[in-house]
Design a protein around this motif. Sequence first.
Motif, PDB file in Angstrom:
ATOM      1  N   VAL A   1      -0.995  -5.697  -6.291  1.00 52.78           N
ATOM      2  CA  VAL A   1       0.072  -4.996  -5.563  1.00 52.78           C
ATOM      3  C   VAL A   1      -0.407  -3.620  -5.111  1.00 52.78           C
ATOM      4  O   VAL A   1      -0.250  -3.228  -3.950  1.00 52.78           O
ATOM      5  CB  VAL A   1       1.332  -4.881  -6.443  1.00 52.78           C
ATOM      6  CG1 VAL A   1       2.386  -4.020  -5.761  1.00 52.78           C
ATOM      7  CG2 VAL A   1       1.907  -6.256  -6.748  1.00 52.78           C
ATOM      8  N   LEU A   2      -1.005  -2.859  -6.038  1.00 49.02           N
ATOM      9  CA  LEU A   2      -1.468  -1.518  -5.693  1.00 49.02           C
ATOM     10  C   LEU A   2      -2.608  -1.567  -4.678  1.00 49.02           C
ATOM     11  O   LEU A   2      -2.677  -0.730  -3.767  1.00 49.02           O
ATOM     12  CB  LEU A   2      -1.927  -0.785  -6.958  1.00 49.02           C
ATOM     13  CG  LEU A   2      -0.849  -0.427  -7.974  1.00 49.02           C
ATOM     14  CD1 LEU A   2      -1.476   0.230  -9.196  1.00 49.02           C
ATOM     15  CD2 LEU A   2       0.192   0.493  -7.359  1.00 49.02           C
ATOM     16  N   TYR A   3      -3.508  -2.518  -4.840  1.00 47.08           N
ATOM     17  CA  TYR A   3      -4.654  -2.642  -3.934  1.00 47.08           C
ATOM     18  C   TYR A   3      -4.187  -2.816  -2.490  1.00 47.08           C
ATOM     19  O   TYR A   3      -4.667  -2.124  -1.581  1.00 47.08           O
ATOM     20  CB  TYR A   3      -5.517  -3.824  -4.366  1.00 47.08           C
ATOM     21  CG  TYR A   3      -6.567  -4.231  -3.371  1.00 47.08           C
ATOM     22  CD1 TYR A   3      -7.702  -3.462  -3.155  1.00 47.08           C
ATOM     23  CD2 TYR A   3      -6.423  -5.412  -2.633  1.00 47.08           C
ATOM     24  CE1 TYR A   3      -8.672  -3.843  -2.240  1.00 47.08           C
ATOM     25  CE2 TYR A   3      -7.377  -5.798  -1.714  1.00 47.08           C
ATOM     26  CZ  TYR A   3      -8.505  -5.015  -1.517  1.00 47.08           C
ATOM     27  OH  TYR A   3      -9.449  -5.387  -0.606  1.00 47.08           O
ATOM     28  N   GLU A   4      -3.236  -3.705  -2.265  1.00 46.90           N
ATOM     29  CA  GLU A   4      -2.774  -3.927  -0.899  1.00 46.90           C
ATOM     30  C   GLU A   4      -1.974  -2.738  -0.381  1.00 46.90           C
ATOM     31  O   GLU A   4      -2.026  -2.424   0.819  1.00 46.90           O
ATOM     32  CB  GLU A   4      -1.950  -5.214  -0.836  1.00 46.90           C
ATOM     33  CG  GLU A   4      -2.763  -6.470  -1.113  1.00 46.90           C
ATOM     34  CD  GLU A   4      -2.099  -7.731  -0.609  1.00 46.90           C
ATOM     35  OE1 GLU A   4      -1.024  -7.620   0.024  1.00 46.90           O
ATOM     36  OE2 GLU A   4      -2.662  -8.830  -0.824  1.00 46.90           O
ATOM     37  N   GLN A   5      -1.257  -2.053  -1.282  1.00 45.01           N
ATOM     38  CA  GLN A   5      -0.529  -0.860  -0.843  1.00 45.01           C
ATOM     39  C   GLN A   5      -1.492   0.231  -0.383  1.00 45.01           C
ATOM     40  O   GLN A   5      -1.313   0.830   0.683  1.00 45.01           O
ATOM     41  CB  GLN A   5       0.349  -0.342  -1.981  1.00 45.01           C
ATOM     42  CG  GLN A   5       1.575  -1.180  -2.269  1.00 45.01           C
ATOM     43  CD  GLN A   5       2.390  -0.620  -3.421  1.00 45.01           C
ATOM     44  OE1 GLN A   5       2.049   0.405  -4.005  1.00 45.01           O
ATOM     45  NE2 GLN A   5       3.483  -1.305  -3.750  1.00 45.01           N
ATOM     46  N   PHE A   6      -2.531   0.510  -1.197  1.00 39.24           N
ATOM     47  CA  PHE A   6      -3.492   1.549  -0.837  1.00 39.24           C
ATOM     48  C   PHE A   6      -4.248   1.185   0.438  1.00 39.24           C
ATOM     49  O   PHE A   6      -4.488   2.039   1.296  1.00 39.24           O
ATOM     50  CB  PHE A   6      -4.483   1.771  -1.986  1.00 39.24           C
ATOM     51  CG  PHE A   6      -3.886   2.490  -3.158  1.00 39.24           C
ATOM     52  CD1 PHE A   6      -3.161   3.654  -2.985  1.00 39.24           C
ATOM     53  CD2 PHE A   6      -4.047   1.996  -4.443  1.00 39.24           C
ATOM     54  CE1 PHE A   6      -2.611   4.321  -4.068  1.00 39.24           C
ATOM     55  CE2 PHE A   6      -3.502   2.648  -5.532  1.00 39.24           C
ATOM     56  CZ  PHE A   6      -2.774   3.819  -5.347  1.00 39.24           C
ATOM     57  N   LEU A   7      -4.629  -0.083   0.553  1.00 44.69           N
ATOM     58  CA  LEU A   7      -5.387  -0.504   1.726  1.00 44.69           C
ATOM     59  C   LEU A   7      -4.537  -0.368   2.986  1.00 44.69           C
ATOM     60  O   LEU A   7      -5.030   0.061   4.038  1.00 44.69           O
ATOM     61  CB  LEU A   7      -5.850  -1.955   1.543  1.00 44.69           C
ATOM     62  CG  LEU A   7      -7.146  -2.364   2.248  1.00 44.69           C
ATOM     63  CD1 LEU A   7      -8.291  -1.444   1.846  1.00 44.69           C
ATOM     64  CD2 LEU A   7      -7.493  -3.810   1.921  1.00 44.69           C
ATOM     65  N   THR A   8      -3.268  -0.694   2.876  1.00 44.46           N
ATOM     66  CA  THR A   8      -2.365  -0.548   4.022  1.00 44.46           C
ATOM     67  C   THR A   8      -2.187   0.917   4.391  1.00 44.46           C
ATOM     68  O   THR A   8      -2.215   1.289   5.572  1.00 44.46           O
ATOM     69  CB  THR A   8      -0.996  -1.182   3.708  1.00 44.46           C
ATOM     70  OG1 THR A   8      -1.173  -2.564   3.375  1.00 44.46           O
ATOM     71  CG2 THR A   8      -0.065  -1.059   4.897  1.00 44.46           C
ATOM     72  N   ASN A   9      -2.005   1.759   3.372  1.00 46.45           N
ATOM     73  CA  ASN A   9      -1.818   3.198   3.636  1.00 46.45           C
ATOM     74  C   ASN A   9      -3.035   3.811   4.317  1.00 46.45           C
ATOM     75  O   ASN A   9      -2.914   4.630   5.225  1.00 46.45           O
ATOM     76  CB  ASN A   9      -1.536   3.928   2.325  1.00 46.45           C
ATOM     77  CG  ASN A   9      -0.186   3.567   1.732  1.00 46.45           C
ATOM     78  OD1 ASN A   9       0.706   3.089   2.445  1.00 46.45           O
ATOM     79  ND2 ASN A   9      -0.018   3.780   0.441  1.00 46.45           N
TER      80      ASN A   9
END
Length: 614
Positions: free
Chosen positions: A459-467
């Motif tokens: 979850v965090l990985y995709e959030q950071f990558l999107t940001n």
Amino acid sequence: MSSIIQLLPDHVANQIAAGEVVQRPASVVKELLENAVDARATDIKLIIKDAGKSLVQVIDNGLGMSVTDARLCFERHATSKIRQAEDLFSLHTKGFRGEALASIAAIAHVEMKTKQDQQELGTHLVIEGSKFVSQEVAVLPKGTSFAVKNLFYNIPARRNFLKSDIVEFRHVVDEFQRVALAHPQIHFTFYHNGSEMYNLPPSNSRQRIVNFFAGKTNEKLVPIQEATEIVTIDGFVGKPEFAKKGRGEQFFFVNDRFIKSGYLHHAVMAAYDGILKEGAQPSYFIYLTVPPNTIDINIHPTKTEIKFDDEQALYAILRASIKHSLGQFNVAPVLDFDRDANLDTPYHYKDLDGATPTIQVDSNYNPFAEETPNPHYASAYRKPEVKSHWDGLYVGLKHDTAEVGTMTFENEEITSSLFNDSDIEQTVHKTYQIHKKYIVSPIKSGMVIVDQQRAHQRVLYEQFLTNMTVHQASSQQLLFPIHLFFSATEMELIADLQLSLVNTGFVFEETTEAYIVISGIPINSTESEVSIVLEQLLSDLQDGIPESSFSQNDTIAKSMAKSLAVKTGTYLTEKEQENLVNGLFACKDPNVSPFNKPTFITMRVEDLDKKFAV
């Protein structure tokens, strides 16, 4: 029949030897710096360009060489360090094989200038691929200057295997650190692409360490010192509260030579047993002095591994000396009982004398008397009144039970169900946590078992990558900005990563050569986790930052997700469990974590039925 075995030409043999001696520009830096130290230089300059690929130059004010020695030093197995085989077991110098300069000259353009103090003129040599191009007399200062240009120019395959400039520069800095830390009495300067990276004046060991790593290095060092017949130990170890995830600031020196030893590292870790967090690595700068005939340093091509005669005794002495220093400077915990601060005297009363309590006694009091003699004590010692008609207390109770909530059991009606429908809705859980590690959620076909740590990483990985991709990260502002101190090389990495970190939610208020000031952090992190996140990120990027922007963002997102994800053993509320499960299955790729580990498994009802089959 013609012979099959033939002698190799010298230039071919030198290129083969170069494969063992020279692996990257850092190898050239190591050999030239050690030669300068052996030449008794007091001032050494290291100049490199393009991380050493285009130029590696070392200038010293050492003894210099004569005309004959200048020509002979490039021959194979020509050395001034040893004369016979027995000298290998009583070494007081760095290099001794006599292959380094010959190997370097075979794969690069080498220019050497050297002059001895008593001579008026010096020697200027130019060599290209083991071939002497020119040799001239020149007016030169005392000492020697080696300039190695275009490394691997005649071996394109080897040059193609070199990493990016960032990676190669990191290796060069490592070699420079190892030599400079071993010899604090020598003045070292380091230039890269025309910029001064380090200027280290002559000093003691502690000051040299502080000059290298800056920040709060001085206050975190604990000195150690021990002298025995087997070994003399000097140096410093770091306080446990400054321990980091990475193993960057860990150095062993034996007779002023840097070495790597897993055995001695284990001794250091054993001394810290019980006072370090799990996974933390302490800093240490340990200088060992042993008799040269008790070690064998010729067991590894780079001379970074050493064989000791009595390793077990050395292990015990090192472990005991570190434990003693940690205890002596009140770093290690001492045997003591826990003190409850709530039992301490409040500050406002600590200097006041306690008042003596007064006691009043009624000497005429008789508990068996009908009446209390003293009316002042009547209320305190009055006997309870006894109801003569006790059954009157329960008159009318049968009709009032519906209104008295605490005694409804007297008139309880039997129902057909143990719970009301509303109670059933409140007690049904959508998720369950097992052993603070897995989350179980029922589905139509059975149930899903989710690994909470891996799921949160995804979850965090995709959030950071999107940001980082859309540049729309949210930040939470800190009331008090955080000051974080790092070494010079770590500050360079942070400077290269700053834009990507800003896109994840970090707000940099100030950036200097020794520290950074952070006034905002990502919304899914806490103030106490900032230093952990950055240390883990620097540890993951020890081999250099990827050149492509996507790979760089991907590495940062993975590292931050690993640091900030909820860990195994953490209790999650029902709401947190549901949010994590819902967040996981809203991801683009919920099946695996960022590190390609499965995040969940499904178990069907049929699978459960098979477990109960007789």
